[in-house]
Design a protein around this motif. Structure first.
Motif, short mmCIF file in Angstrom:
data_model
loop_
_atom_site.label_atom_id
_atom_site.label_comp_id
_atom_site.label_asym_id
_atom_site.label_seq_id
_atom_site.Cartn_x
_atom_site.Cartn_y
_atom_site.Cartn_z
N PHE A 88 71.46 50.47 93.32
CA PHE A 88 72.08 51.80 93.31
C PHE A 88 72.95 51.98 92.07
O PHE A 88 72.96 53.05 91.45
N SER A 89 73.70 50.95 91.71
CA SER A 89 74.53 51.05 90.50
C SER A 89 73.66 51.26 89.27
O SER A 89 74.02 51.99 88.35
N GLY A 90 72.47 50.62 89.27
CA GLY A 90 71.54 50.83 88.17
C GLY A 90 71.03 52.26 88.12
O GLY A 90 70.91 52.85 87.04
N VAL A 91 70.73 52.83 89.28
CA VAL A 91 70.25 54.22 89.33
C VAL A 91 71.31 55.17 88.78
O VAL A 91 71.02 56.06 87.96
N PHE A 92 72.55 55.00 89.23
CA PHE A 92 73.61 55.89 88.75
C PHE A 92 73.83 55.74 87.25
O PHE A 92 74.03 56.72 86.54
N GLY A 93 73.79 54.49 86.76
CA GLY A 93 73.97 54.27 85.33
C GLY A 93 72.87 54.92 84.52
O GLY A 93 73.15 55.59 83.51
N VAL A 94 71.63 54.75 84.96
CA VAL A 94 70.50 55.36 84.25
C VAL A 94 70.57 56.88 84.35
O VAL A 94 70.30 57.59 83.37
N ALA A 95 70.93 57.40 85.52
CA ALA A 95 71.01 58.85 85.70
C ALA A 95 72.04 59.46 84.76
O ALA A 95 71.79 60.51 84.13
N PHE A 96 73.20 58.84 84.64
CA PHE A 96 74.22 59.34 83.71
C PHE A 96 73.69 59.32 82.28
O PHE A 96 73.91 60.28 81.52
N GLY A 97 73.01 58.23 81.93
CA GLY A 97 72.45 58.16 80.58
C GLY A 97 71.41 59.23 80.32
O GLY A 97 71.39 59.85 79.25
N VAL A 98 70.54 59.46 81.30
CA VAL A 98 69.50 60.49 81.16
C VAL A 98 70.13 61.87 81.00
O VAL A 98 69.75 62.64 80.10
N VAL A 99 71.07 62.19 81.87
CA VAL A 99 71.73 63.51 81.81
C VAL A 99 72.43 63.70 80.46
O VAL A 99 72.32 64.76 79.81
N PHE A 100 73.14 62.67 80.02
CA PHE A 100 73.89 62.77 78.77
C PHE A 100 72.95 62.96 77.59
O PHE A 100 73.19 63.80 76.71
N ALA A 101 71.86 62.18 77.57
CA ALA A 101 70.91 62.29 76.46
C ALA A 101 70.21 63.64 76.46
O ALA A 101 69.98 64.24 75.40
N MET A 102 69.85 64.13 77.65
CA MET A 102 69.19 65.43 77.74
C MET A 102 70.12 66.56 77.29
O MET A 102 69.70 67.53 76.64
N MET A 103 71.39 66.46 77.62
CA MET A 103 72.35 67.50 77.26
C MET A 103 72.58 67.56 75.75
O MET A 103 72.69 68.63 75.16
N THR A 104 72.66 66.39 75.12
CA THR A 104 72.95 66.36 73.68
C THR A 104 71.69 66.41 72.83
O THR A 104 71.74 66.75 71.64
N GLY A 105 70.55 66.02 73.44
CA GLY A 105 69.31 65.96 72.67
C GLY A 105 69.24 64.75 71.77
O GLY A 105 68.30 64.61 70.96
N ASN A 106 70.20 63.84 71.88
CA ASN A 106 70.25 62.63 71.06
C ASN A 106 69.87 61.44 71.94
O ASN A 106 70.56 61.12 72.90
N ALA A 107 68.76 60.77 71.62
CA ALA A 107 68.28 59.68 72.46
C ALA A 107 69.28 58.53 72.53
O ALA A 107 69.34 57.82 73.53
N LYS A 108 70.08 58.34 71.48
CA LYS A 108 71.06 57.25 71.51
C LYS A 108 72.10 57.46 72.60
O LYS A 108 72.70 56.50 73.08
N ASP A 109 72.31 58.70 73.00
CA ASP A 109 73.31 58.98 74.03
C ASP A 109 72.88 58.48 75.41
O ASP A 109 73.69 58.47 76.33
#
Length: 252
Positions: A88-109
């Motif tokens: 579950f901690s992995g899911v939340f971590g990945v989800a935050f990363g996905v949302v952040f990268a999608m919002m900024t459009g920068n894959a490094k995010d």
């Protein structure tokens, strides 16, 4: 081997508690940090993201694949009726990363939330140790059934927890010192591969140092056993009092 060379029964008896303590420490660390399976669940989503992005440079497909494999890992654990806290901690971590990268459009995010979490965790280890309540003791205390007894009743164990927390904090800070400059200077693929490479070795080093410090520390005080013993003694005392009262009434 002469009789003088053979270990005596007293020596074996003295070594047994130490061996039991080390075995208990290994089991507790394995449980607390997820073992081999927990490490796989930590590495796999990021590895999949950077592999797909390296091949096709597509942020969306890379993010979707990483999130999908995280969800699959949780579903597998649920199907096996296993503990899901690491997945579950992995899911939340990945989800935050996905949302952040999608919002900024920068894959490094995709990696930035995890990096900030690592930095925050490093500071938490150091600050809590400076405050006299080392974080690793708060994490492992319940696992060892000692809760916070080590703070006031087991100074040798508190010292070991402090050393372990310093180790975790400094190792994670060193990891951040490598990753954050790469976030600014390297491209997404370079940052991703370095981050994947740094997932396991620093973690294993910190766990090993924790094991070394705790294996040499005094045994934990089992506060749960103490509470059970106290409850049993109270029940026996109450039973004895009731028996005495009944006997007194009969004699009266």
């Amino acid at each position: 081997m002469t009789s003088l060379d053979k270990p005596t029964e007293d020596t074996q008896a003295e070594d047994a508690p130490q061996q039991d303590a080390r075995a208990a420490t290994e089991a507790a660390l394995f449980e607390a940090f997820g073992g081999v399976r927990g490490m796989v669940e930590t590495v796999l989503p990021g590895l999949l993201f950077v592999t797909i992005f390296t091949i096709n440079k597509d942020l969306h497909w890379s993010a979707i694949a990483a999130l999908a494999v995280s969800v699959v890992l949780v579903v597998v654990r649920l199907a096996m009726r296993d503990t899901v806290k690491h997945a579950f901690s992995g899911v939340f971590g990945v989800a935050f990363g996905v949302v952040f990268a999608m919002m900024t459009g920068n894959a490094k995010d995709f990696y930035l939330p995890g990096m900030l979490y690592t930095l925050g965790l490093a500071l938490a280890y150091i600050v809590t140790t400076l405050c006299g309540v080392p974080l690793i003791g708060l994490i492992l205390g319940p696992v060892f059934k000692e809760n916070l007894s080590w703070r006031t009743r087991n100074p040798g164990r508190k010292k070991a927890y402090a050393k372990a927390s310093w180790a975790w904090g400094l190792i994670l800070l060193a990891k951040c010192a490598i990753l954050f400059p790469l976030y600014w200077w390297a491209n997404t693929a370079q940052l991703g591969w370095v981050l994947v490479a740094l997932k396991i070795p620093p973690f294993l080093l910190a766990v090993w140092l924790t094991w070394v410090f705790l294996a040499k520390a005094p045994a934990p005080i089992d506060v749960f056993a103490e509470m059970e013993a106290a409850e049993k003694a109270a029940e026996e005392k109450q039973t004895a009092a009731e028996a005495a009262g009944a006997r007194h009434r009969r004699e009266g």
